[in-house]
Design a protein around this motif. Structure first.
Motif, PDB file in Angstrom:
ATOM      1  N   MET A 142       0.830  -1.202   0.000  1.00 23.79           N
ATOM      2  CA  MET A 142       0.000   0.000   0.000  1.00 23.79           C
ATOM      3  C   MET A 142       0.870   1.259   0.000  1.00 23.79           C
ATOM      4  N   CYS A 143       1.996   1.205   0.715  1.00 21.18           N
ATOM      5  CA  CYS A 143       2.927   2.340   0.690  1.00 21.18           C
ATOM      6  C   CYS A 143       3.464   2.572  -0.720  1.00 21.18           C
ATOM      7  N   GLN A 144       3.726   1.479  -1.445  1.00 23.60           N
ATOM      8  CA  GLN A 144       4.332   1.597  -2.769  1.00 23.60           C
ATOM      9  C   GLN A 144       3.379   2.170  -3.813  1.00 23.60           C
ATOM     10  N   ILE A 145       2.071   1.960  -3.635  1.00 23.57           N
ATOM     11  CA  ILE A 145       1.130   2.470  -4.640  1.00 23.57           C
ATOM     12  C   ILE A 145       0.625   3.867  -4.293  1.00 23.57           C
ATOM     13  N   MET A 146       1.100   4.441  -3.173  1.00 21.47           N
ATOM     14  CA  MET A 146       0.697   5.799  -2.813  1.00 21.47           C
ATOM     15  C   MET A 146       1.409   6.805  -3.715  1.00 21.47           C
ATOM     16  N   PRO A 147       0.817   7.989  -3.993  1.00 25.26           N
ATOM     17  CA  PRO A 147      -0.548   8.372  -3.612  1.00 25.26           C
ATOM     18  C   PRO A 147      -1.552   7.927  -4.668  1.00 25.26           C
ATOM     19  N   VAL A 148      -2.690   7.446  -4.213  1.00 18.85           N
ATOM     20  CA  VAL A 148      -3.771   7.083  -5.150  1.00 18.85           C
ATOM     21  C   VAL A 148      -4.969   7.972  -4.848  1.00 18.85           C
ATOM     22  N   ASN A 149      -6.133   7.390  -4.757  1.00 15.34           N
ATOM     23  CA  ASN A 149      -7.353   8.158  -4.503  1.00 15.34           C
ATOM     24  C   ASN A 149      -7.336   8.714  -3.071  1.00 15.34           C
ATOM     25  N   SER A 150      -7.116  10.018  -2.950  1.00 12.09           N
ATOM     26  CA  SER A 150      -6.957  10.630  -1.625  1.00 12.09           C
ATOM     27  C   SER A 150      -8.227  10.490  -0.783  1.00 12.09           C
ATOM     28  N   SER A 151      -9.388  10.664  -1.407  1.00 13.95           N
ATOM     29  CA  SER A 151     -10.650  10.572  -0.655  1.00 13.95           C
ATOM     30  C   SER A 151     -10.861   9.163  -0.112  1.00 13.95           C
ATOM     31  N   LEU A 152     -10.527   8.150  -0.914  1.00 18.89           N
ATOM     32  CA  LEU A 152     -10.690   6.755  -0.484  1.00 18.89           C
ATOM     33  C   LEU A 152      -9.769   6.439   0.686  1.00 18.89           C
ATOM     34  N   ILE A 153      -8.520   6.887   0.599  1.00 18.60           N
ATOM     35  CA  ILE A 153      -7.558   6.618   1.670  1.00 18.60           C
ATOM     36  C   ILE A 153      -7.993   7.306   2.964  1.00 18.60           C
ATOM     37  N   THR A 154      -8.432   8.560   2.860  1.00 14.95           N
ATOM     38  CA  THR A 154      -8.887   9.280   4.054  1.00 14.95           C
ATOM     39  C   THR A 154     -10.111   8.601   4.660  1.00 14.95           C
ATOM     40  N   PHE A 155     -11.025   8.130   3.799  1.00 18.70           N
ATOM     41  CA  PHE A 155     -12.212   7.421   4.299  1.00 18.70           C
ATOM     42  C   PHE A 155     -11.819   6.143   5.032  1.00 18.70           C
ATOM     43  N   LEU A 156     -10.894   5.370   4.443  1.00 13.30           N
ATOM     44  CA  LEU A 156     -10.450   4.130   5.093  1.00 13.30           C
ATOM     45  C   LEU A 156      -9.804   4.420   6.446  1.00 13.30           C
ATOM     46  N   GLY A 157      -8.976   5.477   6.498  1.00 14.15           N
ATOM     47  CA  GLY A 157      -8.297   5.815   7.749  1.00 14.15           C
ATOM     48  C   GLY A 157      -9.259   6.256   8.840  1.00 14.15           C
ATOM     49  N   ILE A 158     -10.167   7.192   8.491  1.00 14.78           N
ATOM     50  CA  ILE A 158     -11.124   7.703   9.488  1.00 14.78           C
ATOM     51  C   ILE A 158     -12.077   6.591   9.937  1.00 14.78           C
ATOM     52  N   ALA A 159     -12.576   5.799   8.965  1.00 13.32           N
ATOM     53  CA  ALA A 159     -13.492   4.705   9.311  1.00 13.32           C
ATOM     54  C   ALA A 159     -12.814   3.701  10.235  1.00 13.32           C
ATOM     55  N   SER A 160     -11.529   3.420   9.990  1.00 19.75           N
ATOM     56  CA  SER A 160     -10.811   2.439  10.816  1.00 19.75           C
ATOM     57  C   SER A 160     -10.596   2.957  12.231  1.00 19.75           C
ATOM     58  N   THR A 161     -10.231   4.241  12.366  1.00 20.82           N
ATOM     59  CA  THR A 161     -10.027   4.780  13.718  1.00 20.82           C
ATOM     60  C   THR A 161     -11.343   4.796  14.503  1.00 20.82           C
ATOM     61  N   LEU A 162     -12.444   5.134  13.821  1.00 20.56           N
ATOM     62  CA  LEU A 162     -13.739   5.177  14.513  1.00 20.56           C
ATOM     63  C   LEU A 162     -14.251   3.778  14.849  1.00 20.56           C
ATOM     64  N   VAL A 163     -14.193   2.865  13.872  1.00 21.86           N
ATOM     65  CA  VAL A 163     -14.674   1.492  14.105  1.00 21.86           C
ATOM     66  C   VAL A 163     -13.789   0.787  15.138  1.00 21.86           C
ATOM     67  N   GLY A 164     -12.462   0.998  15.029  1.00 17.25           N
ATOM     68  CA  GLY A 164     -11.540   0.369  15.983  1.00 17.25           C
ATOM     69  C   GLY A 164     -11.781   0.833  17.405  1.00 17.25           C
ATOM     70  N   GLY A 165     -12.147   2.112  17.571  1.00 18.00           N
ATOM     71  CA  GLY A 165     -12.446   2.610  18.913  1.00 18.00           C
ATOM     72  C   GLY A 165     -13.823   2.208  19.392  1.00 18.00           C
ATOM     73  N   TRP A 166     -14.808   2.371  18.534  1.00 19.56           N
ATOM     74  CA  TRP A 166     -16.199   2.095  18.908  1.00 19.56           C
ATOM     75  C   TRP A 166     -16.434   0.607  19.116  1.00 19.56           C
ATOM     76  N   GLY A 167     -15.829  -0.225  18.272  1.00 18.18           N
ATOM     77  CA  GLY A 167     -16.092  -1.668  18.336  1.00 18.18           C
ATOM     78  C   GLY A 167     -15.554  -2.326  19.590  1.00 18.18           C
ATOM     79  N   GLY A 168     -14.484  -1.764  20.170  1.00 19.01           N
ATOM     80  CA  GLY A 168     -13.901  -2.399  21.336  1.00 19.01           C
ATOM     81  C   GLY A 168     -14.507  -1.983  22.665  1.00 19.01           C
ATOM     82  N   LEU A 169     -15.472  -1.046  22.640  1.00 14.81           N
ATOM     83  CA  LEU A 169     -15.980  -0.481  23.891  1.00 14.81           C
ATOM     84  C   LEU A 169     -16.652  -1.511  24.789  1.00 14.81           C
ATOM     85  N   ASN A 170     -17.492  -2.354  24.231  1.00 14.22           N
ATOM     86  CA  ASN A 170     -18.317  -3.244  25.052  1.00 14.22           C
ATOM     87  C   ASN A 170     -17.812  -4.685  25.043  1.00 14.22           C
TER      88      ASN A 170
END
Length: 348
Positions: A142-170
């Motif tokens: 993934m590092c080697q193919i950067m930069p690609v679709n900036s919006s997609l990468i930002t979405f994946l990053g934000i979604a992962s931080t939110l899901v990773g935090g929210w999913g582990g709560l309970n």
């Protein structure tokens, strides 16, 4: 497992990852990913427990789908551009497909669905390999193919931080908590990957000893659920006292090592003039911090007599080597003073 078989499987794991690292051709990189996948499957199913077999089957199907998508995307790119070289500029459509396939390989949200379930069915040692070593090859691709679709990468990053935090709560299962922790940390790395790949690699390098320490602490205490952590004082009192430092380092609190990559990533995101993304990422870290604090509370502030269904065992002398755990725990807690030297190395 037979030591000779185990050594062959571990060498195959190393070969697959090294082959992906060294390859400049998409077919060779795909071959390395497949060797790694096929090498870890016997390790996952070695206990012959129905839950382990189920986890292995889920992992195999998911990784096979991701590998097929990588092969399809790279073939499509070769058809459009006439190039199989990884470092050659990708066409937009196969680049997006490759990004999603590698996200599926690593377990980034929103294609993270397999990681908590698979990790829950494995023993802690194999889960450690899955959470650290198996992330290296797709991460480097993934590092080697950067930069690609900036919006997609930002979405994946934000979604992962939110899901990773929210999913582990309970969660009460420690392996599922570590799976969601892995998703959240990978989200931070992916967020900054499009701007500064060295910083993403630094975050990965610091994440590995912290995760190694956490898995080895749970393995030393033979704990897989939150309830059994209350008996840790009777087994390893010194390690139990140090564990909150490792967990808070995973959460990214200063003055511990885990603060350094988060601080530098937020600084880089602010430099790129995307303060909203940086703010969401910083706030999502509070979710993760909450469940790390829950584990710390269950381990250090819950003692007998209590209402937990855990029996206090005898304190026996350990026969396994504690040197790797001691080294990784020290790195997890005391790496922050090296931040100025790291900044000097990363600066162009």
């Amino acid at each position: 497992m037979n030591p000779f078989v185990l050594s062959i499987l571990l060498l195959s794991l190393g070969l697959g990852t090294t082959l992906t690292f060294a390859s400049s051709h998409w077919l060779l990189a795909w071959m390395g990913l497949e060797i790694s996948t096929l090498a870890i499957i016997p390790l996952m199913a070695q206990h012959h427990h129905p839950r382990a077999v189920e986890a292995t089957t889920k992992y195999f199907i998911t990784q096979a789908a991701a590998a097929a998508l990588i092969l399809f995307a790279s073939t499509t790119n070769a058809w459009i551009t006439g190039q199989w070289d990884i470092n050659f500029n990708l066409h937009a459509f196969p680049a997006s497909l490759l990004t999603m396939a590698l996200a599926l390989k690593m377990g980034l949200a929103p294609v993270h669905f397999w990681l908590p379930e698979v990790l829950q069915g494995l023993d802690l040692t194999t889960g450690l390999i899955l959470s650290t070593w198996q992330k290296l090859a797709p991460f480097i691709l993934m590092c080697q193919i950067m930069p690609v679709n900036s919006s997609l990468i930002t979405f994946l990053g934000i979604a992962s931080t939110l899901v990773g935090g929210w999913g582990g709560l309970n969660q009460t299962q420690l392996r599922k908590i570590l799976a969601y922790s892995s998703i959240a940390h990978l989200g931070w790395m992916v967020l900054v990957m499009q701007f500064n790949q060295q910083l993403a690699l630094l975050a990965l390098v610091i994440y590995i000893p912290m995760t190694f320490s956490t898995f080895m602490i749970f393995k030393t205490n033979s704990s897989t659920t939150m309830n059994t952590l209350a008996a840790s004082w009777a087994k390893t009192p010194a390690l139990t006292a140090i564990t909150p430092l490792v967990l808070l380092s995973l959460g990214g609190l200063p003055p511990l090592s885990g603060f350094m990559p988060k601080w530098m990533i937020l600084q880089e995101l602010t430099k790129q003039d995307i303060p909203l993304t940086a703010s969401v990422a910083a706030l999502s870290a509070l979710f993760s911090l909450y469940f790390y604090l829950r584990i710390s509370y269950a381990m250090t502030l819950t003692i007998s007599p209590n209402n937990l269904n855990a029996t206090t065992p005898w304190r026996l002398q350990t026969t396994s080597s504690t040197l790797p755990l001691a080294i990784s725990t020290t790195i997890s807690a005391m790496l922050l003073p090296l931040a100025p030297a790291t900044l000097a190395l990363l600066s162009p």
